[in-house]
Design a protein around this motif. Structure first.
Motif, mmCIF file in Angstrom:
data_model
loop_
_atom_site.group_PDB
_atom_site.id
_atom_site.type_symbol
_atom_site.label_atom_id
_atom_site.label_comp_id
_atom_site.label_asym_id
_atom_site.label_seq_id
_atom_site.Cartn_x
_atom_site.Cartn_y
_atom_site.Cartn_z
ATOM 1 N N GLY A 228 0.833 -1.198 0.000
ATOM 2 C CA GLY A 228 0.000 0.000 0.000
ATOM 3 C C GLY A 228 0.865 1.244 0.000
ATOM 4 O O GLY A 228 1.888 1.306 0.687
ATOM 5 N N LEU A 229 0.496 2.240 -0.778
ATOM 6 C CA LEU A 229 1.256 3.491 -0.862
ATOM 7 C C LEU A 229 0.301 4.671 -0.852
ATOM 8 O O LEU A 229 -0.693 4.682 -1.583
ATOM 9 C CB LEU A 229 2.104 3.518 -2.136
ATOM 10 N N THR A 230 0.595 5.640 -0.031
ATOM 11 C CA THR A 230 -0.195 6.868 0.009
ATOM 12 C C THR A 230 0.741 8.035 0.243
ATOM 13 O O THR A 230 1.892 7.864 0.660
ATOM 14 C CB THR A 230 -1.274 6.797 1.101
ATOM 15 N N GLU A 272 2.020 -6.385 -5.849
ATOM 16 C CA GLU A 272 1.022 -5.509 -6.462
ATOM 17 C C GLU A 272 0.968 -4.203 -5.681
ATOM 18 O O GLU A 272 0.798 -4.192 -4.459
ATOM 19 C CB GLU A 272 -0.353 -6.171 -6.441
ATOM 20 N N LEU A 273 1.125 -3.096 -6.395
ATOM 21 C CA LEU A 273 1.085 -1.778 -5.772
ATOM 22 C C LEU A 273 -0.360 -1.306 -5.668
ATOM 23 O O LEU A 273 -1.085 -1.281 -6.667
ATOM 24 C CB LEU A 273 1.910 -0.786 -6.580
ATOM 25 N N VAL A 274 -0.785 -0.951 -4.462
ATOM 26 C CA VAL A 274 -2.144 -0.473 -4.221
ATOM 27 C C VAL A 274 -2.066 0.973 -3.722
ATOM 28 O O VAL A 274 -1.545 1.238 -2.637
ATOM 29 C CB VAL A 274 -2.870 -1.347 -3.180
ATOM 30 N N MET A 275 -2.560 1.907 -4.530
ATOM 31 C CA MET A 275 -2.602 3.306 -4.133
ATOM 32 C C MET A 275 -3.883 3.571 -3.350
ATOM 33 O O MET A 275 -4.953 3.056 -3.698
ATOM 34 C CB MET A 275 -2.551 4.219 -5.363
ATOM 35 N N TYR A 276 -3.782 4.347 -2.292
ATOM 36 C CA TYR A 276 -4.972 4.689 -1.518
ATOM 37 C C TYR A 276 -4.837 6.092 -0.951
ATOM 38 O O TYR A 276 -3.732 6.639 -0.861
ATOM 39 C CB TYR A 276 -5.217 3.670 -0.399
ATOM 40 N N THR A 277 -5.966 6.682 -0.607
ATOM 41 C CA THR A 277 -5.966 8.017 -0.018
ATOM 42 C C THR A 277 -6.281 7.928 1.468
ATOM 43 O O THR A 277 -6.964 7.009 1.914
ATOM 44 C CB THR A 277 -6.996 8.938 -0.702
#
Length: 360
Positions: A228-230, A272-277
């Motif tokens: 996860g990346l934010t 797997e890269l998961v973008m989130y806010t």
């Protein structure tokens, strides 16, 4: 015992003592003696040498006391390139007749003269069309709020009215990277050398994108094999990124050209890269200051914002002792009371931020 650089007065006194000891019948303390003049000149030269040594010491290891140009040089030597100014981009909507074509490079003008251009050609399939534009210039000034109208610089056959900025606004415009932000990225790389896909690699990649000021990555965000990346953009009014900004950072992290070497680098195959806010969790304390003035209120607001940027993180904690210290040490504050009386925490998808302060 730490070494202390002698002051000019001490060097002069030492010179006077040396002259009196080594030269018989000399008068280094007389107001108009030759010895006094020579001692003053020599002491000033020695003091310049000491000052130069101190300056060199501040440049050897990059820190906040280093000169800007040497921070940039240290960063370049370690492959951390200062981020240039960037242009705002985002989606706009325009009322048109079905079949109307918006050509690539079509220019639109904001009320203050800032120019935006379309990136690709678009053809309308209904009476409304949505397309992406990007500012023709750079800087934070190119960011544009939602609902602002952009006037076509040339006639678009089949279009009625102006293009209107969509709800997320045109964002991503940033000035050239502040030197302290560059220093932070340099220190981050020195402490965490690249490892081809560690969580701090994703954070470093995100921070290379203009406008991004803080980033967080977490392994196993949605189970094994996911990261996860934010991130946030502290220099914008709304620090939570828009979807186009999320997409841009995701694309950059997956594959990009290394700013220093030009090689293609990015996320390794597999995870797997998961973008989130993030969701902002505002703190709205009641604060009474002594003395209570516009200056002390501004100083406290700035101090709390600095604490937020330095210490707040998803799933993190702001210690009440740090909050109290930030208020107490603000310029001009002698005493205060604050309604917050315990540590402030957030969940892993929340970020603490100081909202509106009620001044009591």
């Amino acid at each position: 015992m730490p070494y202390s650089t002698p002051r000019l007065k001490q060097l002069i006194a030492q010179g006077e003592g040396d002259i009196a000891f080594y030269l018989d019948d000399s008068e280094p303390r007389l107001p108009f003696s030759v010895e006094r003049g020579l001692n003053f000149a020599n002491s000033a030269q020695v003091k310049d040498l000491y000052d130069h040594q101190e300056w060199i010491a501040r440049q050897i290891v990059p820190n906040q006391e280093s000169d800007d140009e040497y921070i940039v040089k240290h960063a370049q030597r370690r492959g951390v390139i200062r981020k240039p100014a960037s242009a705002a981009f985002g989606l706009v909507t325009m009322a048109v007749s079905s079949g109307t074509t918006i050509k690539a490079g079509q220019r639109f003008q904001r009320g203050d003269g800032v120019i935006f251009k379309t990136k690709e050609e678009h053809t309308a399939e209904s009476d409304s069309i949505s397309f992406e534009v990007k500012a023709d210039s750079t800087g934070q000034v190119t960011n544009t709020e939602a609902k602002v109208e952009l006037t076509p610089a040339s006639t678009i056959i089949g279009a009625t009215g102006n293009a209107v900025v969509e709800d997320e606004g045109l964002r991503g415009g940033a000035d050239i990277e502040p030197i302290l932000d560059l220093l932070y990225r340099l220190q981050l790389k020195m402490r965490n050398p690249p490892q081809g896909g560690a969580t701090f690699d994703y954070e470093s990649w995100a921070l290379e994108v203009p406008g991004v000021t803080r980033a967080w990555a977490e392994n196993g965000w949605q189970g094994r094999g996911t990261v996860g990346l934010t991130f946030v953009n502290d220099n914008e009014d709304d620090i939570i990124p828009s979807q186009p900004q999320l997409d841009a950072v995701e694309a950059y992290c997956i594959e990009h050209e290394d700013p220093a070497t030009g090689d293609r680098v990015g996320a390794p195959a597999g995870p797997e890269l998961v973008m989130y806010t993030l969701t902002l969790k505002p703190l709205t304390p009641n604060i009474h200051l002594v003395p209570d003035s516009a200056d002390t209120r501004s100083a406290v607001t700035t101090s709390l914002k600095t604490l937020e940027v330095r210490s707040a993180s998803p799933g993190g904690k702001l210690l009440i002792s740090d909050i109290r210290q930030a208020i107490k040490t603000a310029a001009g504050v002698r005493d205060y009371t604050c309604s917050l009386n315990s540590d402030q925490t957030s969940t892993k998808d929340e970020l603490l931020t100081f909202g509106d302060i009620t001044w009591v």
